[in-house]
Design a protein around this motif. Sequence first.
Motif, mmCIF file in Angstrom:
data_model
loop_
_atom_site.group_PDB
_atom_site.id
_atom_site.type_symbol
_atom_site.label_atom_id
_atom_site.label_comp_id
_atom_site.label_asym_id
_atom_site.label_seq_id
_atom_site.Cartn_x
_atom_site.Cartn_y
_atom_site.Cartn_z
ATOM 1 N N ARG A 14 0.851 -1.202 0.000
ATOM 2 C CA ARG A 14 0.000 0.000 0.000
ATOM 3 C C ARG A 14 0.881 1.245 0.000
ATOM 4 N NH1 ARG A 14 -5.638 -1.071 1.012
ATOM 5 N NH2 ARG A 14 -5.852 -3.257 1.567
ATOM 6 N N GLU A 15 0.369 2.305 -0.610
ATOM 7 C CA GLU A 15 1.135 3.546 -0.688
ATOM 8 C C GLU A 15 1.197 4.228 0.680
ATOM 9 O OE1 GLU A 15 0.673 6.207 -4.043
ATOM 10 O OE2 GLU A 15 -0.594 4.692 -5.018
ATOM 11 N N GLU A 16 2.310 4.917 0.906
ATOM 12 C CA GLU A 16 2.520 5.619 2.169
ATOM 13 C C GLU A 16 1.414 6.630 2.441
ATOM 14 O OE1 GLU A 16 5.576 8.920 3.906
ATOM 15 O OE2 GLU A 16 6.467 7.309 2.713
ATOM 16 N N VAL A 142 -20.290 9.835 4.655
ATOM 17 C CA VAL A 142 -19.606 10.270 3.445
ATOM 18 C C VAL A 142 -18.684 9.134 3.014
ATOM 19 C CG1 VAL A 142 -17.901 11.877 2.520
ATOM 20 C CG2 VAL A 142 -19.671 12.701 4.051
ATOM 21 N N GLY A 143 -18.638 8.887 1.715
ATOM 22 C CA GLY A 143 -17.698 7.921 1.161
ATOM 23 C C GLY A 143 -16.597 8.665 0.442
ATOM 24 N N CYS A 144 -15.350 8.246 0.674
ATOM 25 C CA CYS A 144 -14.224 8.920 0.030
ATOM 26 C C CYS A 144 -13.052 7.958 -0.109
ATOM 27 C CB CYS A 144 -13.805 10.145 0.829
ATOM 28 S SG CYS A 144 -13.221 9.773 2.497
ATOM 29 N N HIS A 145 -12.084 8.346 -0.909
ATOM 30 C CA HIS A 145 -10.861 7.571 -1.073
ATOM 31 C C HIS A 145 -9.836 8.007 -0.017
ATOM 32 C CE1 HIS A 145 -12.100 5.845 -4.821
ATOM 33 N NE2 HIS A 145 -12.107 6.991 -5.479
ATOM 34 N N PRO A 146 -8.994 7.063 0.431
ATOM 35 C CA PRO A 146 -7.898 7.430 1.340
ATOM 36 C C PRO A 146 -6.654 7.852 0.546
ATOM 37 C CG PRO A 146 -8.024 5.055 1.163
ATOM 38 C CD PRO A 146 -9.153 5.615 0.319
ATOM 39 N N CYS A 147 -6.834 8.825 -0.344
ATOM 40 C CA CYS A 147 -5.769 9.391 -1.195
ATOM 41 C C CYS A 147 -5.280 8.439 -2.290
ATOM 42 C CB CYS A 147 -4.584 9.902 -0.368
ATOM 43 S SG CYS A 147 -5.030 11.308 0.678
#
Length: 177
Positions: A14-16, A142-147
Motif C-alpha cells: 500500500r502507498e505511504e 460520506v464515502g471517500c478515497h484514502p488518497c
Amino acid sequence: MELYDGRPADTAGREEKEIRVYDLLDSLGIKYKRTDHAPATTMEVCDVIDAVLDCLICKNLFLCNRQKTRFYLLMMPGHKVFKTKDLSKQINSARLSFAPEDKMEEYLDIKPGSVSIMGLMNDHDKKVQLLVDKDVLAEEYVGCHPCVNTSSLKILTKDVFGVYLPAVGHDYIPVEL
C-alpha cells in the motif's frame, strides 16, 4: 468486495499516503469502514462501491480560478451536474476550471482519479479551499478515497466535518449546486 472495519491488517504493497490517512483517522479516534477494489476511475465504478459502502460516494473536483491563484476542492453528490457559472457566482470567483494536475499533486499529494477530502491533510500551507454541496452535509455518512483510488472509506459526516477538518486546519464553504 468486502466491507472491513478500519485499516488493513497488512499494509504491504500500500502507498505511504494511504497509510498516513489511516494513521490520522485512528489517532483522531474516527471510526470508519473500508473496502478495497480495482481502481475507481469513473462514477459508474463508484456506483458499485457505493452499494457496498451503503453511503454517498462524493464526486470530488479540483478546481481553480482563471488566474490559477485560488484552488478549490468541490465535494458534491455524484449524480449532480456541475455548472461552473453557478458555483463561481456563489463563491465570488472568476470563472472556475479544472486545476492543473501538478497543483493537485503539489497541494494534496493526490493523483487524478483519487481526489478526496482526505488530501486536505497534505495541504499544510492551506492553498485549497473546500467547497461542499449542502446535500453532502445532509447525509449521515460520506464515502471517500484514502488518497488512492483502490480503496474507499465510509465515515460519519459529523466526524469528517467536526473532527477531521478541524484537525487538519481546514474549514469549508457550503454551496448549492
